[in-house]
Motif scaffolding. Structure first.
Motif, short mmCIF file in Angstrom:
data_model
loop_
_atom_site.label_atom_id
_atom_site.label_comp_id
_atom_site.label_asym_id
_atom_site.label_seq_id
_atom_site.Cartn_x
_atom_site.Cartn_y
_atom_site.Cartn_z
N UNK A 249 0.82 -1.21 0.00
CA UNK A 249 0.00 0.00 0.00
C UNK A 249 0.86 1.27 0.00
N UNK A 250 0.21 2.40 -0.24
CA UNK A 250 0.89 3.70 -0.16
C UNK A 250 1.58 3.86 1.18
N UNK A 251 0.90 3.43 2.25
CA UNK A 251 1.43 3.59 3.60
C UNK A 251 2.76 2.85 3.77
N UNK A 252 2.93 1.76 3.01
CA UNK A 252 4.15 0.96 3.11
C UNK A 252 5.14 1.30 1.99
N UNK A 253 4.87 2.37 1.24
CA UNK A 253 5.83 2.82 0.24
C UNK A 253 5.70 2.18 -1.11
N UNK A 254 4.56 1.51 -1.39
CA UNK A 254 4.33 0.88 -2.70
C UNK A 254 5.48 -0.03 -3.12
N UNK A 255 5.94 -0.86 -2.18
CA UNK A 255 7.03 -1.78 -2.47
C UNK A 255 6.56 -2.95 -3.31
N UNK A 256 7.38 -3.34 -4.28
CA UNK A 256 7.08 -4.50 -5.13
C UNK A 256 7.72 -5.74 -4.52
N UNK A 257 6.91 -6.77 -4.33
CA UNK A 257 7.38 -8.08 -3.90
C UNK A 257 7.14 -9.04 -5.06
N UNK A 258 8.19 -9.48 -5.73
CA UNK A 258 8.03 -10.30 -6.92
C UNK A 258 9.02 -11.46 -6.90
N UNK A 259 8.62 -12.54 -7.58
CA UNK A 259 9.42 -13.76 -7.57
C UNK A 259 9.17 -14.54 -8.84
N UNK A 260 10.24 -15.16 -9.37
CA UNK A 260 10.10 -16.12 -10.46
C UNK A 260 9.67 -17.45 -9.86
N UNK A 261 8.58 -18.02 -10.37
CA UNK A 261 8.04 -19.27 -9.86
C UNK A 261 8.17 -20.37 -10.90
N UNK A 262 8.66 -21.52 -10.46
CA UNK A 262 8.74 -22.70 -11.31
C UNK A 262 7.80 -23.78 -10.79
N UNK A 263 7.75 -24.89 -11.48
CA UNK A 263 6.85 -25.98 -11.12
C UNK A 263 7.01 -26.34 -9.64
N UNK A 264 5.88 -26.38 -8.92
CA UNK A 264 5.89 -26.72 -7.51
C UNK A 264 6.05 -25.55 -6.57
N UNK A 265 6.32 -24.35 -7.11
CA UNK A 265 6.48 -23.16 -6.27
C UNK A 265 5.12 -22.55 -5.94
N UNK A 266 5.06 -21.87 -4.80
CA UNK A 266 3.83 -21.24 -4.33
C UNK A 266 4.13 -19.80 -3.94
N UNK A 267 3.17 -18.91 -4.22
CA UNK A 267 3.32 -17.50 -3.85
C UNK A 267 1.99 -17.00 -3.27
N UNK A 268 2.07 -16.16 -2.24
CA UNK A 268 0.89 -15.66 -1.55
C UNK A 268 0.69 -14.18 -1.84
N UNK A 269 -0.57 -13.80 -2.11
CA UNK A 269 -0.93 -12.40 -2.33
C UNK A 269 -1.86 -11.95 -1.19
N UNK A 270 -1.44 -10.98 -0.39
CA UNK A 270 -2.29 -10.52 0.72
C UNK A 270 -3.59 -9.88 0.24
N UNK A 271 -4.59 -10.00 1.06
CA UNK A 271 -5.93 -9.48 0.73
C UNK A 271 -5.89 -8.01 0.34
N UNK A 272 -6.56 -7.69 -0.77
CA UNK A 272 -6.76 -6.31 -1.16
C UNK A 272 -5.62 -5.66 -1.91
N UNK A 273 -4.43 -6.28 -1.95
CA UNK A 273 -3.29 -5.64 -2.60
C UNK A 273 -3.25 -5.98 -4.10
N UNK A 274 -2.77 -5.03 -4.88
CA UNK A 274 -2.66 -5.23 -6.33
C UNK A 274 -1.59 -6.28 -6.61
N UNK A 275 -1.91 -7.26 -7.46
CA UNK A 275 -0.96 -8.33 -7.76
C UNK A 275 -1.14 -8.79 -9.21
#
Length: 222
Positions: A136-162
């Motif tokens: 969010x703006x409050x947290x400085x609009x930081x990007x959290x990104x990752x390359x995912x391959x087979x078997x990898x999992x990634x979580x997106x927090x509620x309400x955030x743009x992803x």
């Protein structure tokens, strides 16, 4: 009225105002299940669906097949989504869950979007994805990104743009799960440039620091 009573009433009033905001997920069910049906003759209206008489429920109400079948990604962004919601899996009603299979063409993506009522996780079954979210703006609009391959999992927090994007050389497949039976979907480009009626181009031009003519071109596109 004594000062202590006034203080207590003020505290109680404040709690009454903020308490509804503390409910952050679907309400917990108070029965074993509520198989969703669309006609009031079959039962009671709960969480957007009527409940089938529990005595009439069958295993098929809790069963879905077809998530192994690939789909050709033919939309404008190169993806095809197979949703598993209470609408097509009635036994999900009131359980606070939803699922989806996503097929990505080469260079396909699920564009930046948000789910206002759910967190999400994505598991890659085939291929390589770039997945990320922005704080969010409050947290400085930081990007959290990752390359995912087979078997990898990634979580997106509620309400955030992803987003997710296929960055591999072959089609990709992923499965998504949500902690709401109706997570909601706000696709940023569609919402901002495709609203009905359109947002005043001058407003968007100032917001995005663009020429109003560029905004109008985007509004035509979306």
């Amino acid at each position: 009225m004594p000062m202590k009573s006034l203080s207590f009433l003020a505290t109680l009033s404040l709690f009454a105002l903020i308490h509804p905001l503390a409910i952050a997920s679907d309400p917990s069910p108070v029965q074993d299940f509520c198989v969703g049906v669309n006609t009031p003759a079959d039962g009671v209206f709960v969480n957007g669906k009527f409940c089938k008489d529990p005595k009439l429920a069958t295993a098929n109400d809790f069963f879905f097949t077809g998530l192994d079948r690939p789909k050709v990604a033919t939309n404008a962004v190169g993806t095809s989504i197979t949703p598993v919601f209470a609408d097509n899996l009635p036994g999900l009603n009131t359980l606070g869950l939803a699922f989806a299979r996503v097929d990505y063409a080469v260079n396909g993506q699920v564009p930046p979007h948000t789910h206002p009522r759910a967190s999400e996780f994505v598991v890659v079954q085939e291929g390589t994805l770039l997945a990320g979210f922005v704080s969010s703006d409050q947290d400085g609009n930081r990007l959290f990104a990752k390359i995912l391959n087979k078997g990898d999992l990634f979580v997106f927090p509620e309400g955030l743009i992803h987003f997710q994007s296929n960055v591999g050389r072959v089609p990709a497949v992923a499965f998504a799960a949500f902690n709401s039976q109706n997570p909601g979907l706000i696709t940023i480009a569609n919402t901002v440039f495709g609203s009905n009626p359109p947002i005043n181009p001058d407003v968007l031009a100032k917001a995005f620091q663009l020429d109003p003519r560029v905004i109008m071109d985007l509004q035509v596109k979306f």
